[in-house]
Write a protein that holds these residues in place. Sequence first.
Motif, PDB file in Angstrom:
ATOM      1  N   LEU A 150      -7.079  -2.325   5.955  1.00 42.34           N
ATOM      2  CA  LEU A 150      -5.764  -1.708   5.941  1.00 42.34           C
ATOM      3  C   LEU A 150      -5.689  -0.515   4.990  1.00 42.34           C
ATOM      4  CD1 LEU A 150      -3.417  -4.824   6.089  1.00 42.34           C
ATOM      5  CD2 LEU A 150      -4.023  -3.269   7.931  1.00 42.34           C
ATOM      6  N   ALA A 151      -6.319  -0.638   3.824  1.00 45.35           N
ATOM      7  CA  ALA A 151      -6.300   0.471   2.863  1.00 45.35           C
ATOM      8  C   ALA A 151      -7.009   1.701   3.436  1.00 45.35           C
ATOM      9  CB  ALA A 151      -6.944   0.046   1.545  1.00 45.35           C
TER      10      ALA A 151
ATOM     11  N   TYR B 245       8.023   4.033  11.582  1.00 49.43           N
ATOM     12  CA  TYR B 245       9.269   3.316  11.325  1.00 49.43           C
ATOM     13  C   TYR B 245       9.394   2.758   9.907  1.00 49.43           C
ATOM     14  CZ  TYR B 245      10.007   3.503  16.362  1.00 49.43           C
ATOM     15  OH  TYR B 245      10.195   3.923  17.657  1.00 49.43           O
ATOM     16  N   ARG B 246       8.504   3.148   8.997  1.00 52.11           N
ATOM     17  CA  ARG B 246       8.518   2.512   7.677  1.00 52.11           C
ATOM     18  C   ARG B 246       9.800   2.800   6.892  1.00 52.11           C
ATOM     19  NH1 ARG B 246       5.409   7.092   6.915  1.00 52.11           N
ATOM     20  NH2 ARG B 246       5.564   8.174   4.902  1.00 52.11           N
ATOM     21  N   HIS B 247      10.510   3.870   7.235  1.00 51.40           N
ATOM     22  CA  HIS B 247      11.762   4.175   6.544  1.00 51.40           C
ATOM     23  C   HIS B 247      12.991   3.620   7.272  1.00 51.40           C
ATOM     24  CE1 HIS B 247       9.588   6.591   3.725  1.00 51.40           C
ATOM     25  NE2 HIS B 247       9.196   7.465   4.635  1.00 51.40           N
ATOM     26  N   ASP B 248      12.754   2.929   8.370  1.00 49.78           N
ATOM     27  CA  ASP B 248      13.844   2.305   9.125  1.00 49.78           C
ATOM     28  C   ASP B 248      14.165   0.966   8.470  1.00 49.78           C
ATOM     29  OD1 ASP B 248      15.506   1.020  10.917  1.00 49.78           O
ATOM     30  OD2 ASP B 248      14.348   1.541  12.696  1.00 49.78           O
ATOM     31  N   ARG B 249      15.291   0.888   7.790  1.00 51.70           N
ATOM     32  CA  ARG B 249      15.615  -0.328   7.026  1.00 51.70           C
ATOM     33  C   ARG B 249      15.804  -1.544   7.934  1.00 51.70           C
ATOM     34  NH1 ARG B 249      12.991   0.704   3.389  1.00 51.70           N
ATOM     35  NH2 ARG B 249      13.688  -1.289   2.543  1.00 51.70           N
ATOM     36  N   SER B 250      16.167  -1.317   9.197  1.00 51.06           N
ATOM     37  CA  SER B 250      16.359  -2.448  10.096  1.00 51.06           C
ATOM     38  C   SER B 250      15.045  -3.157  10.412  1.00 51.06           C
ATOM     39  CB  SER B 250      17.023  -1.995  11.407  1.00 51.06           C
ATOM     40  OG  SER B 250      16.140  -1.183  12.170  1.00 51.06           O
ATOM     41  N   LYS B 251      13.914  -2.477  10.162  1.00 48.72           N
ATOM     42  CA  LYS B 251      12.609  -3.081  10.419  1.00 48.72           C
ATOM     43  C   LYS B 251      12.131  -3.942   9.255  1.00 48.72           C
ATOM     44  CE  LYS B 251      11.513  -1.240  14.447  1.00 48.72           C
ATOM     45  NZ  LYS B 251      11.294  -2.100  15.649  1.00 48.72           N
ATOM     46  N   HIS B 252      12.764  -3.785   8.100  1.00 42.86           N
ATOM     47  CA  HIS B 252      12.346  -4.528   6.913  1.00 42.86           C
ATOM     48  C   HIS B 252      13.264  -5.737   6.711  1.00 42.86           C
ATOM     49  CE1 HIS B 252       9.423  -1.556   5.364  1.00 42.86           C
ATOM     50  NE2 HIS B 252      10.215  -0.685   5.965  1.00 42.86           N
ATOM     51  N   ILE B 253      12.690  -6.862   6.350  1.00 36.34           N
ATOM     52  CA  ILE B 253      13.511  -8.031   6.075  1.00 36.34           C
ATOM     53  C   ILE B 253      14.168  -7.877   4.710  1.00 36.34           C
ATOM     54  CG2 ILE B 253      11.963  -9.470   7.449  1.00 36.34           C
ATOM     55  CD1 ILE B 253      11.031 -10.763   4.842  1.00 36.34           C
ATOM     56  N   GLN B 254      15.254  -8.578   4.518  1.00 37.80           N
ATOM     57  CA  GLN B 254      15.959  -8.506   3.235  1.00 37.80           C
ATOM     58  C   GLN B 254      15.213  -9.309   2.197  1.00 37.80           C
ATOM     59  OE1 GLN B 254      20.105  -9.490   3.389  1.00 37.80           O
ATOM     60  NE2 GLN B 254      20.341  -9.581   1.169  1.00 37.80           N
TER      61      GLN B 254
ATOM     62  N   LEU C 268       0.826  -1.208   0.000  1.00 39.55           N
ATOM     63  CA  LEU C 268       0.000   0.000   0.000  1.00 39.55           C
ATOM     64  C   LEU C 268       0.862   1.261   0.000  1.00 39.55           C
ATOM     65  CD1 LEU C 268      -2.746  -1.050   2.574  1.00 39.55           C
ATOM     66  CD2 LEU C 268      -3.079  -0.724   0.111  1.00 39.55           C
ATOM     67  N   ASP C 269       1.935   1.232   0.754  1.00 33.10           N
ATOM     68  CA  ASP C 269       2.814   2.390   0.841  1.00 33.10           C
ATOM     69  C   ASP C 269       3.440   2.716  -0.517  1.00 33.10           C
ATOM     70  OD1 ASP C 269       4.145   4.389   2.522  1.00 33.10           O
ATOM     71  OD2 ASP C 269       5.977   3.269   2.093  1.00 33.10           O
ATOM     72  N   HIS C 270       3.816   1.676  -1.261  1.00 33.85           N
ATOM     73  CA  HIS C 270       4.509   1.890  -2.524  1.00 33.85           C
ATOM     74  C   HIS C 270       3.572   2.179  -3.694  1.00 33.85           C
ATOM     75  CE1 HIS C 270       7.928   0.222  -0.278  1.00 33.85           C
ATOM     76  NE2 HIS C 270       8.670   0.843  -1.162  1.00 33.85           N
ATOM     77  N   ILE C 271       2.288   1.839  -3.557  1.00 34.67           N
ATOM     78  CA  ILE C 271       1.358   2.124  -4.664  1.00 34.67           C
ATOM     79  C   ILE C 271       0.388   3.242  -4.292  1.00 34.67           C
ATOM     80  CG2 ILE C 271       1.527  -0.251  -5.518  1.00 34.67           C
ATOM     81  CD1 ILE C 271      -1.306  -0.736  -4.400  1.00 34.67           C
ATOM     82  N   SER C 272       0.718   3.977  -3.232  1.00 38.06           N
ATOM     83  CA  SER C 272      -0.187   5.031  -2.760  1.00 38.06           C
ATOM     84  C   SER C 272      -0.377   6.148  -3.790  1.00 38.06           C
ATOM     85  CB  SER C 272       0.327   5.622  -1.448  1.00 38.06           C
ATOM     86  OG  SER C 272       1.626   6.180  -1.630  1.00 38.06           O
ATOM     87  N   PHE C 273       0.546   6.250  -4.752  1.00 38.71           N
ATOM     88  CA  PHE C 273       0.440   7.300  -5.774  1.00 38.71           C
ATOM     89  C   PHE C 273      -0.621   6.992  -6.827  1.00 38.71           C
ATOM     90  CE2 PHE C 273       3.370   4.140  -7.376  1.00 38.71           C
ATOM     91  CZ  PHE C 273       3.025   4.029  -8.718  1.00 38.71           C
ATOM     92  N   LEU C 274      -1.082   5.743  -6.876  1.00 33.30           N
ATOM     93  CA  LEU C 274      -2.072   5.374  -7.882  1.00 33.30           C
ATOM     94  C   LEU C 274      -3.417   6.054  -7.595  1.00 33.30           C
ATOM     95  CD1 LEU C 274      -1.373   1.523  -8.196  1.00 33.30           C
ATOM     96  CD2 LEU C 274      -0.670   3.326  -9.790  1.00 33.30           C
ATOM     97  N   PRO C 275      -4.210   6.304  -8.637  1.00 36.96           N
ATOM     98  CA  PRO C 275      -5.509   6.956  -8.426  1.00 36.96           C
ATOM     99  C   PRO C 275      -6.490   6.094  -7.644  1.00 36.96           C
ATOM    100  CG  PRO C 275      -5.261   6.267 -10.718  1.00 36.96           C
ATOM    101  CD  PRO C 275      -3.921   6.107 -10.070  1.00 36.96           C
TER     102      PRO C 275
ATOM    103  N   TRP D 269      11.535  -3.402  -4.595  1.00 33.67           N
ATOM    104  CA  TRP D 269      10.911  -2.081  -4.567  1.00 33.67           C
ATOM    105  C   TRP D 269       9.654  -2.093  -3.697  1.00 33.67           C
ATOM    106  CZ3 TRP D 269       6.307  -0.466  -7.535  1.00 33.67           C
ATOM    107  CH2 TRP D 269       5.978   0.883  -7.290  1.00 33.67           C
ATOM    108  N   LEU D 270       8.821  -3.119  -3.881  1.00 36.59           N
ATOM    109  CA  LEU D 270       7.571  -3.196  -3.127  1.00 36.59           C
ATOM    110  C   LEU D 270       7.778  -3.693  -1.700  1.00 36.59           C
ATOM    111  CD1 LEU D 270       5.171  -4.737  -5.818  1.00 36.59           C
ATOM    112  CD2 LEU D 270       5.215  -2.364  -5.017  1.00 36.59           C
TER     113      LEU D 270
END
Length: 366
Positions: free
Chosen positions: A275-276, A355-364, A213-220, A305-306
């Motif tokens: 969630l949306a 924390y969405r921009h905290d890379r340590s919170k995201h898995i590789q 959702l965060d990465h496609i939020s720009f869609l109409p 990316w997603l």
Amino acid sequence: MKHTYFLTGYPGFLASNLVKQLLHDHQQDIKQIYLLVLPSLQNTATQEIIRLAKNNGHDPGMFSIVTGDITKPTLALDHDINREIQESVTHVFHLAAVYDLAVPKDIAYQVNVDGTENINNWVKTLGNLERYTYFSTAYVAGMREGKIYEDELVAGQSFKNHYEETKYHAEVLVEDLKQSVPTTIIRPGIVKGHSKTGETSKFDGIYFMLNLLDHISFLPFTPYMSDGKPEGNFVPSDYVLRATSYLAITPAGKGKTYHLTDPNPYTMHELQKILAEAYLGKTPKGTIPVSWVKSSLSAAPVRKWLQVELEAMDYFTINASFDCSSAVADLEGSGIVCPDLKDTVEPMVEFYRKYRHDRSKHIQIN
């Protein structure tokens, strides 16, 4: 008589928080807590225990960090320390595992299956054992559909990924111990953050939907993925930890397997809407097939990316329902119940926003 606990998986999120929960619930009955850690994590574990003791007024002397490795015979424990533990430990909690849906097969087998077999063999050498609690997953059901019961395990099922498959084989090994070792098996649904604070260590599981959702939020508009009929069984970490702390000690838990799942789960379609609306303020419109999403995620640059694992999409298509009657019955009167997921969404979303921009919170994502 005071008890002595031994935990694997420290200083992982669940093991660390289970220690806190056990202390909260049973501190007066605990003499010592041994924490098995990999040598590479010894310093991290030591610092965490120092903070825990200081912040909560615990005696640091009640914690013993021991280095070892579940993938090695006798857990690679020092001989003298091993003998000390064998003579004193009353409760073992085995949480160490590889939880990644995309884990390679060889690593998953080494840690989840061989590691559990080594723990099982070691548990059988303990002279004062009162309970062995093994942390499994509801998804040992694999690709089975329909109602899945807590007393079911071997049903000729296939699996969506190596994580599920190896946790299944590990649980089969633990199930065999029930005849000779007082055992409790815990099968959580997909664990998410704390129901009230939203705190979590990693943005996986349900957070893959928030990543998308965060990465496609720009869609109409935001589309649904498939018809979303399967249940999405996501449970907050605090429910799982409180229930485990209770069921692993109460006499009723001996010889039992429990689904710590949501007794009233939402469908994946409902969850996408919830969630949306909570994260984007949008109600999804239209539908794209999961097959199209999986095809897109087969490209590594798109996955990265997603921030969504390809394997996560399989949970949109397998229509399984996890019966948790035994857990609900044995928790009755304890005050421990699984909260409605809708009541936990706001803190979860707020924690994710922070924390969405905290890379340590995201898995590789590979």
